[in-house]
Design a protein around this motif. Structure first.
Motif, PDB file in Angstrom:
ATOM      1  N   ARG A  70       0.848  -1.209   0.000  1.00  0.00           N
ATOM      2  CA  ARG A  70       0.000   0.000   0.000  1.00  0.00           C
ATOM      3  C   ARG A  70       0.870   1.240   0.000  1.00  0.00           C
ATOM      4  O   ARG A  70       0.655   2.179  -0.770  1.00  0.00           O
ATOM      5  CB  ARG A  70      -0.928  -0.008   1.208  1.00  0.00           C
ATOM      6  CG  ARG A  70      -1.970   1.116   1.221  1.00  0.00           C
ATOM      7  CD  ARG A  70      -1.499   2.330   2.004  1.00  0.00           C
ATOM      8  NE  ARG A  70      -1.343   2.029   3.400  1.00  0.00           N
ATOM      9  CZ  ARG A  70      -0.753   2.855   4.268  1.00  0.00           C
ATOM     10  NH1 ARG A  70      -0.240   4.013   3.854  1.00  0.00           N
ATOM     11  NH2 ARG A  70      -0.630   2.526   5.537  1.00  0.00           N
ATOM     12  N   TRP A  75      -1.351  -1.153  -4.860  1.00  0.00           N
ATOM     13  CA  TRP A  75      -2.794  -1.314  -5.037  1.00  0.00           C
ATOM     14  C   TRP A  75      -3.362  -0.213  -5.930  1.00  0.00           C
ATOM     15  O   TRP A  75      -4.292  -0.467  -6.706  1.00  0.00           O
ATOM     16  CB  TRP A  75      -3.500  -1.324  -3.685  1.00  0.00           C
ATOM     17  CG  TRP A  75      -2.893  -2.276  -2.701  1.00  0.00           C
ATOM     18  CD1 TRP A  75      -2.444  -1.996  -1.444  1.00  0.00           C
ATOM     19  CD2 TRP A  75      -2.647  -3.690  -2.882  1.00  0.00           C
ATOM     20  NE1 TRP A  75      -1.940  -3.121  -0.837  1.00  0.00           N
ATOM     21  CE2 TRP A  75      -2.052  -4.167  -1.695  1.00  0.00           C
ATOM     22  CE3 TRP A  75      -2.876  -4.572  -3.935  1.00  0.00           C
ATOM     23  CZ2 TRP A  75      -1.682  -5.504  -1.543  1.00  0.00           C
ATOM     24  CZ3 TRP A  75      -2.500  -5.901  -3.777  1.00  0.00           C
ATOM     25  CH2 TRP A  75      -1.910  -6.359  -2.595  1.00  0.00           C
ATOM     26  N   ASP A  76      -2.805   0.990  -5.836  1.00  0.00           N
ATOM     27  CA  ASP A  76      -3.223   2.072  -6.736  1.00  0.00           C
ATOM     28  C   ASP A  76      -2.899   1.730  -8.190  1.00  0.00           C
ATOM     29  O   ASP A  76      -3.732   1.904  -9.086  1.00  0.00           O
ATOM     30  CB  ASP A  76      -2.526   3.380  -6.354  1.00  0.00           C
ATOM     31  CG  ASP A  76      -2.968   3.924  -5.009  1.00  0.00           C
ATOM     32  OD1 ASP A  76      -4.123   3.654  -4.613  1.00  0.00           O
ATOM     33  OD2 ASP A  76      -2.181   4.620  -4.365  1.00  0.00           O
ATOM     34  N   ALA A 240      -7.146   1.258   0.447  1.00  0.00           N
ATOM     35  CA  ALA A 240      -6.359   0.316  -0.345  1.00  0.00           C
ATOM     36  C   ALA A 240      -7.098  -1.007  -0.502  1.00  0.00           C
ATOM     37  O   ALA A 240      -7.070  -1.624  -1.569  1.00  0.00           O
ATOM     38  CB  ALA A 240      -5.001   0.086   0.315  1.00  0.00           C
TER      39      ALA A 240
END
Length: 250
Positions: A70, A75-76, A240
């Motif tokens: 994260r 995750w982005d 996230a």
């Protein structure tokens, strides 16, 4: 042994695996797929991290990997990568409140940070704001305290609108700023005007009926108990997790 419920399928893993960080050379590392299944298990069940089954490796490994990735923006990037091919002709925005569990709300008070928690009709809540495409697939996600007005996040959600796109939203997003931003991007905001609105705006009730797709999206992610109720103290961790579940929808 057959695959357990809610674990990644071979097809899902084939898409996700290339998007994960490469393992450092010379350093033994636990299996990424196994750990990711453990992370998904935790949010699917809403259980504490300490109760993640040993078959997914030690719970501390799952937690540390989730937080480390994260912080590294994994995750982005995962959600951004799988949503690149979204259909932008029609997009819709909305929000949904989730209850904050008492274990997530026992942080220090008076530090000037609300942790994206606030008081609303449902008690202590957080609010997920989302933009989805014409298939109900998530593209942009934001998190605020539960009492924050929807329209305050509208401009940020529609930042990626393109020429000719149609934006569907309810009356909560009927603001001059949102309509102006859509117009600036040469998109059409199909939003029903509030009762006290001055002036008239083009509005298609037929198109507006498709807005239920964003509500279906919220229903889908709330199948995960760790999303339907927020157990994470850190808002960045919770958001996230929402993005990880959203990426799997794709």
């Amino acid at each position: 042994m057959s695959r357990r419920r809610y674990e990644l399928t071979d097809r899902e893993w084939s898409i996700i695996a290339p998007l994960l960080p490469n393992k450092p050379r010379g350093i033994p590392c636990v299996d990424d797929r196994r750990v990711l299944n453990g992370i998904l298990w935790r949010f699917r069940t809403g259980s504490p991290w300490a109760e993640v089954p040993e078959r997914y490796d030690p719970p501390t490994t799952c937690y540390n990997r989730f937080v480390r990735w994260r912080k590294a923006g994994v995750w982005d990037r995962l959600l951004a990568a799988v949503s690149e091919a979204y259909d932008g002709d029609i997009v819709m925005i909305d929000s949904s409140c989730v209850r904050v569990h008492q274990h997530a709300a026992n942080g220090k008070k008076g530090d000037g940070d609300d942790g994206c928690m606030g008081r609303s009709r449902g008690g202590l809540t957080s609010k997920i704001h989302a933009l989805v495409d014409a298939e109900g697939r998530p593209v942009t996600l934001r998190l605020t305290a539960g009492q924050i007005a929807d329209c305050t996040q509208g401009e940020a959600l529609i930042e990626g609108l393109g020429e000719g796109d149609i934006l569907l939203a309810d009356k909560g997003y009927d603001s001059d700023a949102i309509r102006a931003r859509a117009k600036q991007r040469k998109a059409w905001a199909n939003i029903p005007p509030k009762a006290n609105r001055k002036g008239t705006f083009a509005f298609s009730a037929w198109l507006y009926r498709q807005r239920n797709l964003v509500e279906r999206f919220f229903n889908r992610i709330k199948h995960f108990r760790g999303i339907a109720t927020r157990y994470d103290k850190d808002p960045a961790d919770y958001l996230a997790a929402v993005k990880l579940v959203a990426a799997r929808i794709w």
